[in-house]
Design an enzyme around this catalytic site. Structure first.
Site, PDB file in Angstrom:
ATOM      1  N   CYS A   9     -44.499 -58.099 -14.196  1.00 17.16           N
ATOM      2  CA  CYS A   9     -43.929 -59.358 -14.418  1.00 17.16           C
ATOM      3  C   CYS A   9     -42.666 -59.506 -13.561  1.00 17.16           C
ATOM      4  O   CYS A   9     -42.911 -58.833 -12.410  1.00 17.16           O
ATOM      5  CB  CYS A   9     -43.385 -59.394 -15.896  1.00 17.16           C
ATOM      6  SG  CYS A   9     -42.087 -58.130 -16.248  1.00 17.16           S
ATOM      7  N   ARG A  15     -41.568 -58.738 -20.528  1.00 16.69           N
ATOM      8  CA  ARG A  15     -42.926 -59.000 -20.588  1.00 16.69           C
ATOM      9  C   ARG A  15     -43.684 -57.683 -20.422  1.00 16.69           C
ATOM     10  O   ARG A  15     -44.597 -57.100 -21.207  1.00 16.69           O
ATOM     11  CB  ARG A  15     -43.576 -60.336 -20.171  1.00 16.69           C
ATOM     12  CG  ARG A  15     -42.985 -61.598 -20.681  1.00 16.69           C
ATOM     13  CD  ARG A  15     -43.279 -62.673 -19.432  1.00 16.69           C
ATOM     14  NE  ARG A  15     -42.639 -62.515 -18.314  1.00 16.69           N
ATOM     15  CZ  ARG A  15     -42.900 -63.444 -17.294  1.00 16.69           C
ATOM     16  NH1 ARG A  15     -43.783 -64.154 -17.422  1.00 16.69           N
ATOM     17  NH2 ARG A  15     -42.432 -63.240 -16.257  1.00 16.69           N
ATOM     18  N   ASP A 123     -42.039 -66.697 -19.682  1.00 15.10           N
ATOM     19  CA  ASP A 123     -41.132 -65.746 -19.557  1.00 15.10           C
ATOM     20  C   ASP A 123     -39.956 -66.229 -20.651  1.00 15.10           C
ATOM     21  O   ASP A 123     -39.393 -67.075 -20.877  1.00 15.10           O
ATOM     22  CB  ASP A 123     -40.194 -66.034 -18.299  1.00 15.10           C
ATOM     23  CG  ASP A 123     -39.413 -64.862 -17.976  1.00 15.10           C
ATOM     24  OD1 ASP A 123     -38.740 -64.360 -18.954  1.00 15.10           O
ATOM     25  OD2 ASP A 123     -39.102 -64.782 -16.709  1.00 15.10           O
TER      26      ASP A 123
HETATM   27  P1  4NP Z   1     -39.638 -60.404 -17.276  1.00 16.53           P
HETATM   28  O1  4NP Z   1     -38.471 -61.689 -17.630  1.00 16.53           O
HETATM   29  O2  4NP Z   1     -40.041 -60.938 -16.080  1.00 16.53           O
HETATM   30  O3  4NP Z   1     -40.474 -60.784 -18.396  1.00 16.53           O
HETATM   31  O4  4NP Z   1     -39.047 -59.097 -17.525  1.00 16.53           O
HETATM   32  C1  4NP Z   1     -37.240 -61.674 -16.944  1.00 16.53           C
HETATM   33  C2  4NP Z   1     -36.364 -60.842 -17.074  1.00 16.53           C
HETATM   34  C3  4NP Z   1     -35.150 -60.993 -16.025  1.00 16.53           C
HETATM   35  C4  4NP Z   1     -35.043 -61.719 -15.042  1.00 16.53           C
HETATM   36  C5  4NP Z   1     -36.108 -62.566 -14.772  1.00 16.53           C
HETATM   37  C6  4NP Z   1     -37.330 -62.517 -15.771  1.00 16.53           C
HETATM   38  N1  4NP Z   1     -33.935 -61.971 -14.123  1.00 16.53           N
HETATM   39  O5  4NP Z   1     -34.046 -62.767 -13.409  1.00 16.53           O
HETATM   40  O6  4NP Z   1     -33.148 -61.204 -14.526  1.00 16.53           O
END
Ligand code: 4NP
Length: 155
Positions: A9, A15, A123
């Site tokens: 992800c 995720r 997300d």
């Molecule tokens: P993930 O969600 O891609 O599902 O882990 C996110 C967690 C943090 C960030 C972006 C997406 N961030 O920009 O810090």
């Protein structure tokens, strides 16, 4: 040799840690290795988001010991299957591919249950807590299908 599956992800804290934990729970550890990574670098070395840890715990999975890492080009050679959560992850990963074989290893995870529809796992990072329940449910359904397929093919 073990079959290796990588979940990808953006942050590797919401995720893909869930996808890793869910798929690993459905496969025998001696034959399958499941890992996860993020396309971004913000959360290298970090534990999963506490909301992901909580929804996993609610479903009897412990993902608290995972640590974030960034996707790298060598992952294309080290893994047999690469599942990305959304189309933006897909584009970021494909950009690092060096061969058609690399590209062929990458699939959007929800295409397992909605073939060719390229549906994103949303997300949940900036959303409400119940976003994590929804993401868990989607990933559990997709991983059930992936596990059956892998067990059929490799076990
Ligand atoms: P993930 O969600 O891609 O599902 O882990 C996110 C967690 C943090 C960030 C972006 C997406 N961030 O920009 O810090």
């Amino acid at each position: 040799m073990a079959v290796k599956i990588l979940m990808v992800c953006l942050g590797n804290i919401c995720r893909s840690p869930l996808a890793e934990g869910i798929l690993a729970s459905k496969l025998p550890k001696n034959k399958f290795i499941v890992d996860s990574a993020g396309t971004g670098s913000w959360h290298i070395g970090h534990s999963p988001d506490k909301r992901s840890i909580a929804v996993a715990q609610k479903n009897k999975l412990d993902i608290s010991k995972q640590k974030g890492r960034q996707f790298k080009t060598s992952d294309f050679d080290n893994f047999d299957y690469i599942y990305v959560m959304d189309s933006s992850n897909y584009n970021d990963v494909i950009e690092l591919a060096k061969t058609p074989e690399h590209i062929a290893k990458v699939n959007m995870i929800l295409n397992e249950i909605f073939p060719n529809e390229n549906v994103d796992v949303p997300d949940p990072y900036y959303g409400a807590n119940n976003g994590f329940d929804l993401v868990y449910k989607m990933l559990d359904e997709a991983c059930e299908s992936i596990a059956l397929k892998l067990l059929n093919k490799h076990a």
